[in-house]
Design a protein around this motif. Structure first.
Motif, PDB file in Angstrom:
ATOM      1  N   LEU A 100     -46.537   3.818  -8.755  1.00  0.00           N
ATOM      2  CA  LEU A 100     -45.710   2.830  -9.446  1.00  0.00           C
ATOM      3  C   LEU A 100     -45.137   1.807  -8.462  1.00  0.00           C
ATOM      4  O   LEU A 100     -45.104   0.602  -8.764  1.00  0.00           O
ATOM      5  N   ALA A 101     -44.706   2.260  -7.301  1.00  0.00           N
ATOM      6  CA  ALA A 101     -44.164   1.334  -6.309  1.00  0.00           C
ATOM      7  C   ALA A 101     -45.229   0.331  -5.874  1.00  0.00           C
ATOM      8  O   ALA A 101     -44.951  -0.872  -5.729  1.00  0.00           O
ATOM      9  N   TRP A 102     -46.447   0.838  -5.670  1.00  0.00           N
ATOM     10  CA  TRP A 102     -47.558  -0.060  -5.288  1.00  0.00           C
ATOM     11  C   TRP A 102     -47.859  -1.059  -6.396  1.00  0.00           C
ATOM     12  O   TRP A 102     -48.057  -2.256  -6.145  1.00  0.00           O
ATOM     13  N   GLN A 103     -47.889  -0.597  -7.647  1.00  0.00           N
ATOM     14  CA  GLN A 103     -48.165  -1.509  -8.760  1.00  0.00           C
ATOM     15  C   GLN A 103     -47.079  -2.577  -8.876  1.00  0.00           C
ATOM     16  O   GLN A 103     -47.383  -3.758  -9.110  1.00  0.00           O
ATOM     17  N   LEU A 107     -47.713  -6.693  -8.589  1.00  0.00           N
ATOM     18  CA  LEU A 107     -47.365  -7.598  -9.692  1.00  0.00           C
ATOM     19  C   LEU A 107     -46.236  -8.573  -9.330  1.00  0.00           C
ATOM     20  O   LEU A 107     -46.171  -9.674  -9.905  1.00  0.00           O
ATOM     21  N   ASN A 108     -45.341  -8.202  -8.428  1.00  0.00           N
ATOM     22  CA  ASN A 108     -44.139  -9.005  -8.193  1.00  0.00           C
ATOM     23  C   ASN A 108     -44.031  -9.602  -6.787  1.00  0.00           C
ATOM     24  O   ASN A 108     -43.259 -10.547  -6.594  1.00  0.00           O
ATOM     25  N   CYS A 109     -44.788  -9.072  -5.807  1.00  0.00           N
ATOM     26  CA  CYS A 109     -44.591  -9.510  -4.420  1.00  0.00           C
ATOM     27  C   CYS A 109     -45.874  -9.979  -3.741  1.00  0.00           C
ATOM     28  O   CYS A 109     -45.841 -10.884  -2.892  1.00  0.00           O
ATOM     29  N   GLY A 149     -36.652 -13.727  -3.031  1.00  0.00           N
ATOM     30  CA  GLY A 149     -37.688 -12.995  -3.762  1.00  0.00           C
ATOM     31  C   GLY A 149     -37.266 -11.612  -4.183  1.00  0.00           C
ATOM     32  O   GLY A 149     -37.762 -11.082  -5.189  1.00  0.00           O
ATOM     33  N   VAL A 150     -36.377 -10.972  -3.434  1.00  0.00           N
ATOM     34  CA  VAL A 150     -35.887  -9.641  -3.774  1.00  0.00           C
ATOM     35  C   VAL A 150     -34.740  -9.730  -4.770  1.00  0.00           C
ATOM     36  O   VAL A 150     -34.733  -9.068  -5.818  1.00  0.00           O
ATOM     37  N   ALA A 151     -33.747 -10.573  -4.460  1.00  0.00           N
ATOM     38  CA  ALA A 151     -32.543 -10.643  -5.287  1.00  0.00           C
ATOM     39  C   ALA A 151     -32.847 -11.094  -6.716  1.00  0.00           C
ATOM     40  O   ALA A 151     -32.183 -10.654  -7.662  1.00  0.00           O
ATOM     41  N   THR A 152     -33.828 -11.968  -6.892  1.00  0.00           N
ATOM     42  CA  THR A 152     -34.121 -12.502  -8.237  1.00  0.00           C
ATOM     43  C   THR A 152     -35.301 -11.797  -8.915  1.00  0.00           C
ATOM     44  O   THR A 152     -35.779 -12.260  -9.951  1.00  0.00           O
ATOM     45  N   SER A 153     -35.771 -10.676  -8.375  1.00  0.00           N
ATOM     46  CA  SER A 153     -36.899  -9.951  -8.964  1.00  0.00           C
ATOM     47  C   SER A 153     -36.537  -9.417 -10.346  1.00  0.00           C
ATOM     48  O   SER A 153     -35.399  -9.003 -10.594  1.00  0.00           O
ATOM     49  N   PRO A 154     -37.503  -9.385 -11.278  1.00  0.00           N
ATOM     50  CA  PRO A 154     -37.234  -8.829 -12.605  1.00  0.00           C
ATOM     51  C   PRO A 154     -37.167  -7.299 -12.622  1.00  0.00           C
ATOM     52  O   PRO A 154     -36.847  -6.697 -13.663  1.00  0.00           O
ATOM     53  N   LEU A 155     -37.471  -6.654 -11.501  1.00  0.00           N
ATOM     54  CA  LEU A 155     -37.461  -5.191 -11.451  1.00  0.00           C
ATOM     55  C   LEU A 155     -36.026  -4.664 -11.537  1.00  0.00           C
ATOM     56  O   LEU A 155     -35.071  -5.336 -11.127  1.00  0.00           O
ATOM     57  N   SER A 156     -35.922  -3.432 -12.028  1.00  0.00           N
ATOM     58  CA  SER A 156     -34.618  -2.775 -12.051  1.00  0.00           C
ATOM     59  C   SER A 156     -34.180  -2.445 -10.630  1.00  0.00           C
ATOM     60  O   SER A 156     -34.998  -2.467  -9.694  1.00  0.00           O
ATOM     61  N   ASP A 157     -32.890  -2.123 -10.464  1.00  0.00           N
ATOM     62  CA  ASP A 157     -32.397  -1.770  -9.134  1.00  0.00           C
ATOM     63  C   ASP A 157     -33.149  -0.565  -8.566  1.00  0.00           C
ATOM     64  O   ASP A 157     -33.481  -0.536  -7.376  1.00  0.00           O
TER      65      ASP A 157
END
Length: 217
Positions: A100-103, A107-109, A149-157
């Protein structure tokens, strides 16, 4: 008896004698011929019979036809191309689901930092061989959680903390401090609420300069 009569009688006697002599000679000649032929007849009778023509040899049995080779097993189909899987290794600290971390990274980075973490001047700075060095100096850990890129990511904390821990392990594990503590959701939340803006580039240069001067690890 007159002379003519006597002559006739003598002539008849001579003719009779001559005829008998001829018959005798004829018979003697036939017998001689038969006796001469007897050895030939005997030799012919005792001669070995003519050798019979040999029977034709039986044809050699035909060699059996070679067995047909078994059909080769079809080669396995090549898998469809896809994004490269995460490196095979034990999960890094602070990552409960490596896949999941890799996916989430892909998708986001990955779009900005690229597959190999090399980044570019036009998109995002390099991570490979660099990102863990921020942890060597004060303020570096906070910087990593506050970059845009980290602070505004759509991912949960929680998911973002796992991506951060996976990124450090994947692209610069050699520079991780021996006392490294993984990011957590409780830490990421407050830090990402204060995102960096234009000052991010200058802060990056300053922190990396300090890291180089520190001589770690």
């Amino acid at each position: 008896m007159t002379p003519r009569t006597r002559c006739g009688a003598v002539g008849g006697a001579l003719r009779g004698a001559l005829h008998g002599t001829l018959l005798f000679l004829a018979a003697a000649g036939i017998n001689s011929a038969l006796r001469a032929a007897e050895p030939l007849v005997a030799a012919t009778a005792t001669a070995s019979p003519a050798t019979a023509s040999p029977a034709p040899a039986s044809p050699a049995p035909a060699s059996p036809a070679p067995a047909s080779p078994a059909p080769a097993s079809p080669a396995p189909a090549s898998p469809a191309p896809s994004s490269p899987a995460p490196p095979a290794a034990s999960s890094p600290a602070g990552v409960t689901n490596l896949q999941l971390a890799w996916q989430n990274w892909v998708l986001n980075c990955q779009g900005c930092h690229r597959l190999d973490g090399s980044g570019s001047d036009a998109t995002a700075p390099s991570l490979a061989g660099t990102v863990a060095k921020f942890l060597w100096v004060p303020g570096g850990r906070e910087y990593l959680a506050r970059v845009p890129g980290v602070a505004t990511s759509p991912l949960s904390d929680a998911d973002l903390a796992e991506v951060m821990n996976w990124m450090l392990w994947r692209y610069d594990r050699e520079d991780l401090p021996s006392n490294f503590q993984p990011f957590t959701a409780a830490e990421i939340g407050p830090l990402r609420s204060r995102p960096l803006r234009l000052e991010a580039a200058g802060m990056r240069r300053d922190l990396l300069s300090k890291a180089a001067a520190s001589g770690q690890p």
